[in-house]
Design a protein around this motif. Structure first.
Motif, PDB file in Angstrom:
ATOM      1  N   ALA A  93      38.761  89.085  59.848  1.00 13.10           N
ATOM      2  CA  ALA A  93      39.860  89.982  58.919  1.00 13.10           C
ATOM      3  C   ALA A  93      40.589  89.270  58.157  1.00 13.10           C
ATOM      4  O   ALA A  93      40.837  89.705  57.117  1.00 13.10           O
ATOM      5  CB  ALA A  93      40.822  90.650  60.168  1.00 13.10           C
ATOM      6  N   ARG A  94      40.775  87.922  58.338  1.00 16.08           N
ATOM      7  CA  ARG A  94      41.592  87.381  57.338  1.00 16.08           C
ATOM      8  C   ARG A  94      40.679  86.905  56.152  1.00 16.08           C
ATOM      9  O   ARG A  94      41.346  86.983  54.999  1.00 16.08           O
ATOM     10  CB  ARG A  94      42.177  86.009  57.925  1.00 16.08           C
ATOM     11  N   ALA A  95      39.532  86.791  56.198  1.00 18.38           N
ATOM     12  CA  ALA A  95      38.692  86.289  55.270  1.00 18.38           C
ATOM     13  C   ALA A  95      38.455  87.595  54.347  1.00 18.38           C
ATOM     14  O   ALA A  95      38.496  87.570  53.130  1.00 18.38           O
ATOM     15  CB  ALA A  95      37.332  85.728  55.666  1.00 18.38           C
ATOM     16  N   ALA A  96      38.287  88.682  54.789  1.00 26.08           N
ATOM     17  CA  ALA A  96      38.269  89.893  54.326  1.00 26.08           C
ATOM     18  C   ALA A  96      39.598  90.302  53.468  1.00 26.08           C
ATOM     19  O   ALA A  96      39.190  90.758  52.222  1.00 26.08           O
ATOM     20  CB  ALA A  96      37.874  91.296  55.191  1.00 26.08           C
ATOM     21  N   ARG A  97      40.524  89.878  53.980  1.00 24.82           N
ATOM     22  CA  ARG A  97      41.722  90.251  53.320  1.00 24.82           C
ATOM     23  C   ARG A  97      42.074  89.310  52.186  1.00 24.82           C
ATOM     24  O   ARG A  97      42.326  89.735  51.118  1.00 24.82           O
ATOM     25  CB  ARG A  97      42.949  89.951  54.358  1.00 24.82           C
ATOM     26  N   ARG A  98      41.495  88.125  52.285  1.00 20.82           N
ATOM     27  CA  ARG A  98      41.716  87.103  51.123  1.00 20.82           C
ATOM     28  C   ARG A  98      40.705  87.754  50.178  1.00 20.82           C
ATOM     29  O   ARG A  98      40.937  87.654  48.961  1.00 20.82           O
ATOM     30  CB  ARG A  98      41.168  85.800  51.747  1.00 20.82           C
TER      31      ARG A  98
END
Length: 119
Positions: A93-98
């Motif tokens: 989720a964090r990678a997709a948000r970045r």
């Protein structure tokens, strides 16, 4: 919480005969069931939220994509530290948000609130 809605969601989940129900049906089912049993359904909700953020329906809508991803990060963060999928879904989720934030910034649509991502 309406117990009939919970029972219907569980029946739909069992009727789907899949490990993870995707799309809007999955979002609806896992959002409801995560409120009842977050440790059981939270990782699947986070997974489906990340998938939904990549769908054609929101591909050109960075604010909506970020909202879905913010929800995914929040749900995954709320899972207990011992949850077997917590780290994996949170990292995803964090990678997709970045990635979405970077795309928005590159397109000149970035705002200070989008840059943070401090979840």
């Amino acid at each position: 919480m309406d117990q009939d809605m919970v029972v219907r969601a569980r029946v739909q989940l069992l009727s789907a005969n899949r490990r993870v129900v995707r799309g809007t049906a999955g979002l609806r089912i896992y959002r409801l069931l995560t409120r009842v049993e977050p440790e059981v359904y939270g990782s699947k909700l986070a997974y489906v939220l990340v998938e939904a953020s990549m769908s054609a329906l929101v591909r050109e809508l960075p604010e909506q994509r970020l909202a879905l991803l913010d929800e995914a990060v929040a749900v995954a963060s709320a899972l207990g530290a011992a949850h077997p999928y917590r780290d994996k879904v949170l990292a995803r989720a964090r990678a997709a948000r970045r990635e979405v934030t970077g795309q928005a910034m590159a397109a000149g649509r970035g705002t200070p609130s989008q840059e943070g991502g401090g979840h």
